[in-house]
Write a protein that holds these residues in place. Structure first.
Motif, PDB file in Angstrom:
ATOM      1  N   SER A 129      -6.313  -4.766  -7.107  1.00  0.00           N
ATOM      2  CA  SER A 129      -6.397  -4.074  -5.693  1.00  0.00           C
ATOM      3  C   SER A 129      -5.387  -4.389  -4.900  1.00  0.00           C
ATOM      4  CB  SER A 129      -7.354  -5.492  -5.063  1.00  0.00           C
ATOM      5  OG  SER A 129      -8.620  -5.311  -5.680  1.00  0.00           O
ATOM      6  N   VAL A 130      -4.404  -5.238  -5.000  1.00  0.00           N
ATOM      7  CA  VAL A 130      -3.431  -4.918  -4.067  1.00  0.00           C
ATOM      8  C   VAL A 130      -2.488  -3.946  -4.718  1.00  0.00           C
ATOM      9  CG1 VAL A 130      -1.006  -6.447  -3.704  1.00  0.00           C
ATOM     10  CG2 VAL A 130      -3.069  -7.513  -3.485  1.00  0.00           C
ATOM     11  N   LEU A 131      -2.143  -3.952  -5.921  1.00  0.00           N
ATOM     12  CA  LEU A 131      -1.394  -2.588  -6.559  1.00  0.00           C
ATOM     13  C   LEU A 131      -1.964  -1.284  -6.019  1.00  0.00           C
ATOM     14  CD1 LEU A 131      -0.300  -3.735 -10.100  1.00  0.00           C
ATOM     15  CD2 LEU A 131       0.927  -3.981  -7.881  1.00  0.00           C
ATOM     16  N   GLU A 132      -3.465  -1.294  -6.071  1.00  0.00           N
ATOM     17  CA  GLU A 132      -3.898   0.098  -5.714  1.00  0.00           C
ATOM     18  C   GLU A 132      -3.625   0.341  -4.146  1.00  0.00           C
ATOM     19  OE1 GLU A 132      -5.507   3.543  -6.692  1.00  0.00           O
ATOM     20  OE2 GLU A 132      -5.237   1.789  -7.999  1.00  0.00           O
ATOM     21  N   LEU A 133      -3.758  -0.975  -3.283  1.00  0.00           N
ATOM     22  CA  LEU A 133      -3.511  -0.844  -1.920  1.00  0.00           C
ATOM     23  C   LEU A 133      -1.990  -0.151  -1.680  1.00  0.00           C
ATOM     24  CD1 LEU A 133      -4.367  -1.275   0.879  1.00  0.00           C
ATOM     25  CD2 LEU A 133      -3.247  -3.644   0.712  1.00  0.00           C
ATOM     26  N   PHE A 134      -1.015  -0.709  -2.492  1.00  0.00           N
ATOM     27  CA  PHE A 134       0.451  -0.347  -2.312  1.00  0.00           C
ATOM     28  C   PHE A 134       0.426   1.190  -2.809  1.00  0.00           C
ATOM     29  CE2 PHE A 134       2.377  -4.613  -3.261  1.00  0.00           C
ATOM     30  CZ  PHE A 134       1.700  -5.086  -2.330  1.00  0.00           C
ATOM     31  N   LYS A 135      -0.339   1.600  -3.820  1.00  0.00           N
ATOM     32  CA  LYS A 135      -0.230   3.032  -4.211  1.00  0.00           C
ATOM     33  C   LYS A 135      -0.846   3.904  -3.221  1.00  0.00           C
ATOM     34  CE  LYS A 135      -0.719   2.239  -8.997  1.00  0.00           C
ATOM     35  NZ  LYS A 135      -1.781   2.022 -10.211  1.00  0.00           N
ATOM     36  N   ASN A 136      -1.654   3.466  -2.278  1.00  0.00           N
ATOM     37  CA  ASN A 136      -2.333   4.226  -1.306  1.00  0.00           C
ATOM     38  C   ASN A 136      -1.719   3.886   0.119  1.00  0.00           C
ATOM     39  OD1 ASN A 136      -4.643   5.810  -2.646  1.00  0.00           O
ATOM     40  ND2 ASN A 136      -4.902   3.763  -3.362  1.00  0.00           N
ATOM     41  N   ASN A 137      -0.468   3.419   0.117  1.00  0.00           N
ATOM     42  CA  ASN A 137       0.375   3.391   1.313  1.00  0.00           C
ATOM     43  C   ASN A 137      -0.511   2.288   2.316  1.00  0.00           C
ATOM     44  OD1 ASN A 137       2.516   5.009   0.737  1.00  0.00           O
ATOM     45  ND2 ASN A 137       1.001   7.041   0.845  1.00  0.00           N
ATOM     46  N   LEU A 138      -1.031   1.160   1.820  1.00  0.00           N
ATOM     47  CA  LEU A 138      -1.650   0.347   2.790  1.00  0.00           C
ATOM     48  C   LEU A 138      -2.761   0.759   3.410  1.00  0.00           C
ATOM     49  CD1 LEU A 138       1.757  -1.415   4.065  1.00  0.00           C
ATOM     50  CD2 LEU A 138       0.400  -1.884   1.891  1.00  0.00           C
ATOM     51  N   ASN A 139      -3.595   1.918   3.029  1.00  0.00           N
ATOM     52  CA  ASN A 139      -4.648   2.403   3.607  1.00  0.00           C
ATOM     53  C   ASN A 139      -5.979   1.953   2.942  1.00  0.00           C
ATOM     54  OD1 ASN A 139      -6.877   3.978   4.199  1.00  0.00           O
ATOM     55  ND2 ASN A 139      -5.418   5.558   4.710  1.00  0.00           N
ATOM     56  N   VAL A 140      -6.652   0.869   3.492  1.00  0.00           N
ATOM     57  CA  VAL A 140      -7.685   0.225   3.257  1.00  0.00           C
ATOM     58  C   VAL A 140      -9.056   1.125   2.697  1.00  0.00           C
ATOM     59  CG1 VAL A 140      -9.438  -1.424   3.377  1.00  0.00           C
ATOM     60  CG2 VAL A 140      -7.013  -1.875   4.053  1.00  0.00           C
ATOM     61  N   SER A 141      -9.139   2.105   3.637  1.00  0.00           N
ATOM     62  CA  SER A 141     -10.332   3.133   3.239  1.00  0.00           C
ATOM     63  C   SER A 141      -9.963   3.990   1.844  1.00  0.00           C
ATOM     64  CB  SER A 141     -10.590   3.984   4.604  1.00  0.00           C
ATOM     65  OG  SER A 141     -10.812   3.304   5.415  1.00  0.00           O
ATOM     66  N   GLU A 142      -8.920   4.685   2.027  1.00  0.00           N
ATOM     67  CA  GLU A 142      -8.475   5.272   0.908  1.00  0.00           C
ATOM     68  C   GLU A 142      -8.568   4.407  -0.516  1.00  0.00           C
ATOM     69  OE1 GLU A 142      -7.506   8.842  -1.230  1.00  0.00           O
ATOM     70  OE2 GLU A 142      -8.402   8.330   0.827  1.00  0.00           O
ATOM     71  N   THR A 143      -7.889   3.078  -0.479  1.00  0.00           N
ATOM     72  CA  THR A 143      -8.033   2.487  -1.578  1.00  0.00           C
ATOM     73  C   THR A 143      -9.362   2.194  -2.079  1.00  0.00           C
ATOM     74  OG1 THR A 143      -5.781   1.623  -0.673  1.00  0.00           O
ATOM     75  CG2 THR A 143      -7.109   0.182  -2.519  1.00  0.00           C
ATOM     76  N   SER A 144     -10.140   1.808  -1.065  1.00  0.00           N
ATOM     77  CA  SER A 144     -11.624   1.285  -1.378  1.00  0.00           C
ATOM     78  C   SER A 144     -12.398   2.789  -2.117  1.00  0.00           C
ATOM     79  CB  SER A 144     -12.348   1.011  -0.371  1.00  0.00           C
ATOM     80  OG  SER A 144     -12.526   1.859   0.705  1.00  0.00           O
ATOM     81  N   ARG A 145     -12.070   3.901  -1.484  1.00  0.00           N
ATOM     82  CA  ARG A 145     -12.569   5.116  -1.904  1.00  0.00           C
ATOM     83  C   ARG A 145     -12.064   5.176  -3.697  1.00  0.00           C
ATOM     84  NH1 ARG A 145     -11.551  10.053  -2.737  1.00  0.00           N
ATOM     85  NH2 ARG A 145      -9.469  10.172  -1.827  1.00  0.00           N
ATOM     86  N   VAL A 146     -10.801   5.558  -3.615  1.00  0.00           N
ATOM     87  CA  VAL A 146     -10.298   5.593  -4.932  1.00  0.00           C
ATOM     88  C   VAL A 146     -10.540   4.484  -5.798  1.00  0.00           C
ATOM     89  CG1 VAL A 146      -8.786   7.365  -4.164  1.00  0.00           C
ATOM     90  CG2 VAL A 146      -7.743   4.874  -4.552  1.00  0.00           C
ATOM     91  N   SER A 147     -10.745   3.362  -5.496  1.00  0.00           N
ATOM     92  CA  SER A 147     -11.154   2.245  -6.547  1.00  0.00           C
ATOM     93  C   SER A 147     -12.618   2.238  -6.848  1.00  0.00           C
ATOM     94  CB  SER A 147     -10.499   0.914  -5.914  1.00  0.00           C
ATOM     95  OG  SER A 147      -9.153   1.147  -5.703  1.00  0.00           O
TER      96      SER A 147
END
Length: 133
Positions: free
Chosen positions: A68-86
């Motif tokens: 989850s943290v690594l995915e957040l980093f990949k999405n520039n700390l954007n929580v909404s985008e991270t939840s969507r792509v994850s």
């Protein structure tokens, strides 16, 4: 040679190890790893003992927190985008990030703490590589 008993060691899930190793091989980490490679084993050990809190090791023991943290980093700390792509519910992601915050004291949703977390991952990776753990 580094003392393998230094610090708190435990076995990591294979998926977590693969996540960390693949993250460390990205272009953004090459400079950090090159700088750490220039340090002696004793200097790495000292940095490891002083900079890696035990809560960080607890985070690493839970693959879903690491991913989850690594995915957040990949999405520039954007929580909404991270939840969507994850494919995670936003609240599930926020719960995981809050758990990381509780364990480490680092709010990885903020840039400064995210950088600190990333540096701790690099240091942890270098320490494990040198101790063959």
């Amino acid at each position: 040679m580094l003392d393998a008993r230094a610090g708190q060691m435990f076995s990591l899930d294979d998926d977590t190890v693969k996540l960390i190793e693949s993250e460390m091989k990205t272009k953004s980490n090459v400079f950090l790893l090159n700088d750490l490679a220039a340090l002696s084993d004793e200097e790495i050990l000292l940095l490891y003992r002083e900079q890696i809190p035990s809560g960080f090791l607890k985070v690493l023991s839970e693959p879903e927190l690491v991913s989850s943290v690594l995915e957040l980093f990949k999405n520039n700390l954007n929580v909404s985008e991270t939840s969507r792509v994850s494919f995670l519910h936003r609240n599930t992601l926020l719960y995981r990030l809050d758990k990381v915050h509780r364990l480490t004291g680092l709010n990885v949703k903020s840039f400064e703490d995210a950088v600190t977390f990333k540096l701790m991952m690099v240091l942890f990776y270098e320490y494990r590589k040198r101790t063959n753990n």
